[in-house]
Design a protein around this motif. Structure first.
Motif, PDB file in Angstrom:
ATOM      1  N   THR A 145       0.516  -1.350  -0.172  1.00  0.00           N
ATOM      2  CA  THR A 145      -0.019   0.049  -0.221  1.00  0.00           C
ATOM      3  C   THR A 145       0.334   1.481  -0.222  1.00  0.00           C
ATOM      4  OG1 THR A 145      -0.271  -0.084   2.049  1.00  0.00           O
ATOM      5  CG2 THR A 145      -1.774  -1.341   1.226  1.00  0.00           C
ATOM      6  N   PRO A 146       0.202   2.415  -0.419  1.00  0.00           N
ATOM      7  CA  PRO A 146       1.337   3.963  -0.406  1.00  0.00           C
ATOM      8  C   PRO A 146       0.954   4.558   0.634  1.00  0.00           C
ATOM      9  CG  PRO A 146      -1.367   4.161  -1.312  1.00  0.00           C
ATOM     10  CD  PRO A 146      -0.526   2.997  -0.872  1.00  0.00           C
ATOM     11  N   MET A 153      -6.546   2.960   2.598  1.00  0.00           N
ATOM     12  CA  MET A 153      -5.515   1.794   1.495  1.00  0.00           C
ATOM     13  C   MET A 153      -5.448   0.379   1.727  1.00  0.00           C
ATOM     14  SD  MET A 153      -5.703   3.773  -1.268  1.00  0.00           S
ATOM     15  CE  MET A 153      -7.444   4.513  -0.214  1.00  0.00           C
ATOM     16  N   PRO A 205      11.370  -1.917  -2.974  1.00  0.00           N
ATOM     17  CA  PRO A 205      12.164  -2.955  -3.181  1.00  0.00           C
ATOM     18  C   PRO A 205      12.615  -4.522  -2.552  1.00  0.00           C
ATOM     19  CG  PRO A 205      13.356  -1.121  -4.207  1.00  0.00           C
ATOM     20  CD  PRO A 205      12.122  -0.872  -3.382  1.00  0.00           C
ATOM     21  N   PHE A 222      -2.220  -4.668  -5.062  1.00  0.00           N
ATOM     22  CA  PHE A 222      -1.138  -3.385  -4.828  1.00  0.00           C
ATOM     23  C   PHE A 222      -2.067  -2.093  -4.966  1.00  0.00           C
ATOM     24  CE2 PHE A 222       1.201  -0.309  -7.363  1.00  0.00           C
ATOM     25  CZ  PHE A 222       2.635  -0.256  -6.323  1.00  0.00           C
ATOM     26  N   THR A 223      -1.884  -1.516  -4.637  1.00  0.00           N
ATOM     27  CA  THR A 223      -2.241   0.471  -4.526  1.00  0.00           C
ATOM     28  C   THR A 223      -0.644   1.257  -4.568  1.00  0.00           C
ATOM     29  OG1 THR A 223      -4.178   0.386  -3.251  1.00  0.00           O
ATOM     30  CG2 THR A 223      -3.274   2.519  -4.020  1.00  0.00           C
ATOM     31  N   SER A 225       1.619   3.525  -7.381  1.00  0.00           N
ATOM     32  CA  SER A 225       1.996   4.310  -8.795  1.00  0.00           C
ATOM     33  C   SER A 225       2.482   3.014 -10.007  1.00  0.00           C
ATOM     34  CB  SER A 225       3.877   4.484  -8.972  1.00  0.00           C
ATOM     35  OG  SER A 225       4.643   4.020  -8.285  1.00  0.00           O
ATOM     36  N   VAL A 232       5.352  -5.560  -9.887  1.00  0.00           N
ATOM     37  CA  VAL A 232       4.635  -5.757  -9.050  1.00  0.00           C
ATOM     38  C   VAL A 232       3.877  -6.859  -9.769  1.00  0.00           C
ATOM     39  CG1 VAL A 232       2.973  -5.901  -7.382  1.00  0.00           C
ATOM     40  CG2 VAL A 232       4.319  -4.841  -6.663  1.00  0.00           C
ATOM     41  N   GLY A 248      -2.117   4.330 -10.231  1.00  0.00           N
ATOM     42  CA  GLY A 248      -2.354   6.287 -11.193  1.00  0.00           C
ATOM     43  C   GLY A 248      -3.741   6.837 -11.451  1.00  0.00           C
ATOM     44  N   CYS A 280      -5.288   9.402  -5.820  1.00  0.00           N
ATOM     45  CA  CYS A 280      -5.131   9.346  -7.227  1.00  0.00           C
ATOM     46  C   CYS A 280      -6.235   9.639  -8.107  1.00  0.00           C
ATOM     47  CB  CYS A 280      -5.202   7.440  -6.990  1.00  0.00           C
ATOM     48  SG  CYS A 280      -6.492   6.876  -6.099  1.00  0.00           S
ATOM     49  N   LEU A 405      -9.182   6.322 -14.233  1.00  0.00           N
ATOM     50  CA  LEU A 405      -9.332   5.488 -12.955  1.00  0.00           C
ATOM     51  C   LEU A 405     -10.522   6.903 -12.108  1.00  0.00           C
ATOM     52  CD1 LEU A 405      -8.399   4.629 -10.655  1.00  0.00           C
ATOM     53  CD2 LEU A 405      -7.479   6.710  -9.749  1.00  0.00           C
ATOM     54  N   HIS A 443     -14.108   0.779  -6.440  1.00  0.00           N
ATOM     55  CA  HIS A 443     -13.345   1.719  -7.029  1.00  0.00           C
ATOM     56  C   HIS A 443     -12.066   0.803  -7.489  1.00  0.00           C
ATOM     57  CE1 HIS A 443     -10.480   5.079  -6.548  1.00  0.00           C
ATOM     58  NE2 HIS A 443      -9.440   4.328  -6.116  1.00  0.00           N
TER      59      HIS A 443
HETATM   60  P1  NAD Z   1       4.760   3.435  -4.929  1.00  0.00           P
HETATM   61  O1  NAD Z   1       4.303   3.292  -6.011  1.00  0.00           O
HETATM   62  O2  NAD Z   1       6.288   4.436  -4.677  1.00  0.00           O
HETATM   63  O3  NAD Z   1       4.443   3.227  -3.596  1.00  0.00           O
HETATM   64  C1  NAD Z   1       3.526   1.514  -3.372  1.00  0.00           C
HETATM   65  C2  NAD Z   1       3.866   0.794  -2.322  1.00  0.00           C
HETATM   66  O4  NAD Z   1       5.024  -0.524  -3.199  1.00  0.00           O
HETATM   67  C3  NAD Z   1       4.974   1.213  -0.990  1.00  0.00           C
HETATM   68  O5  NAD Z   1       4.460   0.605  -0.689  1.00  0.00           O
HETATM   69  C4  NAD Z   1       5.953   1.047  -2.164  1.00  0.00           C
HETATM   70  O6  NAD Z   1       7.167   0.755  -1.086  1.00  0.00           O
HETATM   71  C5  NAD Z   1       6.333  -0.013  -2.229  1.00  0.00           C
HETATM   72  N1  NAD Z   1       7.269  -0.365  -3.517  1.00  0.00           N
HETATM   73  C6  NAD Z   1       7.635   0.662  -3.583  1.00  0.00           C
HETATM   74  N2  NAD Z   1       8.535  -0.541  -5.011  1.00  0.00           N
HETATM   75  C7  NAD Z   1       8.477  -1.948  -4.836  1.00  0.00           C
HETATM   76  C8  NAD Z   1       8.987  -2.422  -5.528  1.00  0.00           C
HETATM   77  N3  NAD Z   1       9.889  -2.942  -6.425  1.00  0.00           N
HETATM   78  N4  NAD Z   1       8.373  -3.984  -5.038  1.00  0.00           N
HETATM   79  C9  NAD Z   1       6.959  -3.340  -4.561  1.00  0.00           C
HETATM   80  N5  NAD Z   1       7.086  -2.618  -3.922  1.00  0.00           N
HETATM   81  C10 NAD Z   1       7.181  -1.206  -4.027  1.00  0.00           C
HETATM   82  O7  NAD Z   1       3.419   4.888  -4.862  1.00  0.00           O
HETATM   83  P2  NAD Z   1       2.705   6.045  -4.052  1.00  0.00           P
HETATM   84  O8  NAD Z   1       4.432   7.134  -4.135  1.00  0.00           O
HETATM   85  O9  NAD Z   1       3.253   5.568  -2.218  1.00  0.00           O
HETATM   86  O10 NAD Z   1       1.677   6.209  -3.881  1.00  0.00           O
HETATM   87  C11 NAD Z   1       1.106   7.304  -4.838  1.00  0.00           C
HETATM   88  C12 NAD Z   1       0.704   6.689  -5.914  1.00  0.00           C
HETATM   89  O11 NAD Z   1      -0.198   5.767  -5.977  1.00  0.00           O
HETATM   90  C13 NAD Z   1       0.018   7.547  -7.065  1.00  0.00           C
HETATM   91  O12 NAD Z   1       0.131   7.058  -8.221  1.00  0.00           O
HETATM   92  C14 NAD Z   1      -1.322   7.721  -6.709  1.00  0.00           C
HETATM   93  O13 NAD Z   1      -2.330   7.618  -7.913  1.00  0.00           O
HETATM   94  C15 NAD Z   1      -1.253   5.958  -6.372  1.00  0.00           C
HETATM   95  N6  NAD Z   1      -3.073   5.597  -5.941  1.00  0.00           N
HETATM   96  C16 NAD Z   1      -3.569   4.953  -6.671  1.00  0.00           C
HETATM   97  C17 NAD Z   1      -4.618   4.165  -6.197  1.00  0.00           C
HETATM   98  C18 NAD Z   1      -5.641   4.318  -6.689  1.00  0.00           C
HETATM   99  O14 NAD Z   1      -6.614   3.267  -5.897  1.00  0.00           O
HETATM  100  N7  NAD Z   1      -5.461   3.694  -8.023  1.00  0.00           N
HETATM  101  C19 NAD Z   1      -4.891   5.619  -4.493  1.00  0.00           C
HETATM  102  C20 NAD Z   1      -3.750   5.766  -3.883  1.00  0.00           C
HETATM  103  C21 NAD Z   1      -2.709   5.740  -4.641  1.00  0.00           C
END
Ligand code: NAD
Length: 489
Positions: A145-146, A153, A205, A222-223, A225, A232, A248, A280, A405, A443
């Motif tokens: 989660t983010p 989330m 990572p 996963f939520t 980017s 993932v 995103g 998002c 989205l 959603h």
């Molecule tokens: P991010 O992708 O950088 O990180 C999200 C999660 O992934 C974190 O827990 C991070 O530690 C993990 N992660 C990073 N690299 C990884 C890898 N190589 N392998 C596995 N896990 C890894 O996103 P963020 O900056 O935390 O959040 C912002 C993004 O989330 C924006 O793009 C936003 O649009 C999106 N978001 C989408 C929704 C939705 O419902 N569609 C909701 C909230 C946020």
């Protein structure tokens, strides 16, 4: 404070110490030790061991635990608010009126939904058989989660999985693990058996990668980017595991010439600035009829200029900081490059003079369709505006993005509203509003915004398998269809 939560116990084995920085002050609110890949193995093994017991618990047993969790979260609401504000810098009013009550409502929804899960009615589709459909928990869910709405989330991913009878290992974002750990602690207090919900904390990572590519996980949700979501998915694909991705967005906000202009202006500012634009579904691309364009730009600038930027702890603050200095630099870079690509910065475009990673509400008019500010997810308090020529052009521009989205259309014409809701490609289209969500409704996006659903009964599709059970009802030794195999008998 413990780093992880495995098998109902706080765990701290790693050496790496992570500070949790309050982005409003730049100071650490807590530190924790990150999980190791071995901790991920232990957490997945705990979830596997707990699976049979939880998957076969009756719906009412699952409801009782989850409903109690909702009650406990309500009792600890102020603790959750304080943690969320401290680790994200979001305004306390937002955490108190949206993040925490929204999460509790979602827990309550899935507690109740656990009792509504059903297979399909039994029926005879062949004269010799009775068919029925069983929907069974898929197994161990690994979820990542983010940081933007850490508790919400987590709840969106964990609750449908638990209600369906799955067990879970969740990795919250390394910047914001506090409320996810509290959720797991409260779930145990509510009676959730050990191992059913595990939390591993740490960076993407190493810890997230280990979870996404773990052979013992059945589904990876996963939520985050789009770029990381694709990594993932690739990691899960090595084992052929199912994935669900909420990624995103770059939501269009289409204002037709018959719209209520004041409502559109007010709605655009609220939907662009919620959570400092780190949402998002935030309104990011206002696409406005030529007749209303100048008034819209002036009105948005006026409302935006009155937004209170300040201390997130102050209930009168509207806009808090961005999550980190690094993220602010990314937002500032895109805005700084906008004028070079035709954009006109009407308001903001800079950081205020105060500590913390704040960035002022920013309005960029006249953006070009090929410009970075118009096409890339900025994830900050930035609204871009363009105009359109006719309804076809408005819909074309709304769909001119890799994301899908969310979107909104502002009009008083029922036919335009219906056309927009039909033709705009997005997981959600609001009419004369932008942002509200509700536990009963799904959603999730399409295209570069991912696939699958959070919230609502639709999210159960991610956590259940469909099994066809076909029972012979003839009792015959030689079934009629055997003639096609044993022709000479
Ligand atoms: P991010 O992708 O950088 O990180 C999200 C999660 O992934 C974190 O827990 C991070 O530690 C993990 N992660 C990073 N690299 C990884 C890898 N190589 N392998 C596995 N896990 C890894 O996103 P963020 O900056 O935390 O959040 C912002 C993004 O989330 C924006 O793009 C936003 O649009 C999106 N978001 C989408 C929704 C939705 O419902 N569609 C909701 C909230 C946020």
């Amino acid at each position: 404070m413990a780093g992880s939560w495995i098998n109902g116990t706080p765990v701290e084995t790693g050496d790496e110490i992570h500070p949790i920085i309050n982005p409003a002050t730049g100071e650490a609110v807590a530190t924790y030790k990150s999980a190791t890949p071995a901790d991920v193995d232990t957490a997945v093994a705990a979830a596997r061991a707990a699976f049979d017991g939880w998957a076969t618990a009756t719906p009412v047993d699952r409801w009782a635990v989850l409903y109690k969790l909702a009650r406990l979260a309500g009792e600890h609401a102020e603790e959750l608010v304080a943690e969320e504000v401290g680790q994200t810098g979001k305004p306390v009013r937002l955490a108190r009126e949206f993040d925490v009550p929204g999460s509790i409502d979602n827990i309550e929804f899935f507690a109740g939904a656990a009792r509504h899960l059903e297979g399909k009615a039994t029926a005879e589709y062949s004269a010799d058989h009775t068919s029925s459909i069983r929907r069974e928990a898929v197994g161990v869910v690994g979820t990542i989660t983010p940081w933007n709405y850490p508790l919400q989330m987590a709840v969106w991913k964990v609750l449908p999985a638990l209600a369906a009878g799955c067990t879970v290992v969740i990795k919250p974002c390394e910047l914001t693990p506090l409320t996810t750990l509290t959720l797991a602690r409260l779930a145990r207090e509510a009676g959730l058996p050990d191992g059913v919900l595990n939390v591993v904390t740490g960076d993407g990572p190493d810890v997230g990668g280990a979870l996404a590519g773990h052979p013992g996980v059945d589904v990876v949700t996963f939520t985050g980017s789009t770029a990381v979501g694709r990594k993932v998915m690739a990691a899960a694909a090595v084992h052929g595991h199912r994935t669900q991705l909420e990624l995103g967005g770059k939501a269009p906000f289409v204002v037709f010439d018959d719209a209520d202009l004041d409502a559109a202006i007010q709605g655009a500012v609220a939907a662009a600035l919620i959570n400092s634009g780190q949402d998002c579904t935030a309104a990011t691309r206002a696409i406005v009829a030529r007749e209303l364009y100048d008034d819209f730009v002036a009105g948005v600038a006026d409302v935006m200029s009155k937004v209170v930027v300040g201390d997130p702890q102050d209930p009168d603050t509207d806009l808090g900081p961005l999550i980190s200095e690094e993220h602010r630099a990314k937002v500032a870079g895109i805005v700084a490059r906008a004028p070079g690509e035709g954009g006109r910065i009407v308001l903001g475009g800079k950081a205020p003079e105060r500590p913390g990673s704040f960035y002022l509400p920013t309005l960029i008019a006249d953006v070009r369709e090929d410009s970075e500010a118009y096409r890339k997810e900025i994830f900050g308090p930035v609204l871009t505006v363009r105009t359109f020529t006719d309804d076809d052009d408005a819909i074309r521009q709304a769909n001119d993005t890799e994301y899908g989205l969310a979107a909104s259309a502002w009009t008083r014409d029922v036919y335009r509203a219906q056309r927009a809701s039909r033709e705009i490609k997005a997981g959600c289209v609001w009419i004369n509003d932008h942002i509200p969500i509700i536990s009963e409704m799904p959603h999730g996006g399409l295209g570069a915004s991912g696939f699958g659903k959070d919230m609502s009964d639709y999210s159960f599709e991610e956590y259940l398998t469909i099994k066809h059970v076909m029972s012979d009802i003839t009792g015959k030794v030689e079934k009629d269809w055997h003639r096609t195999v044993f022709a000479k008998r």
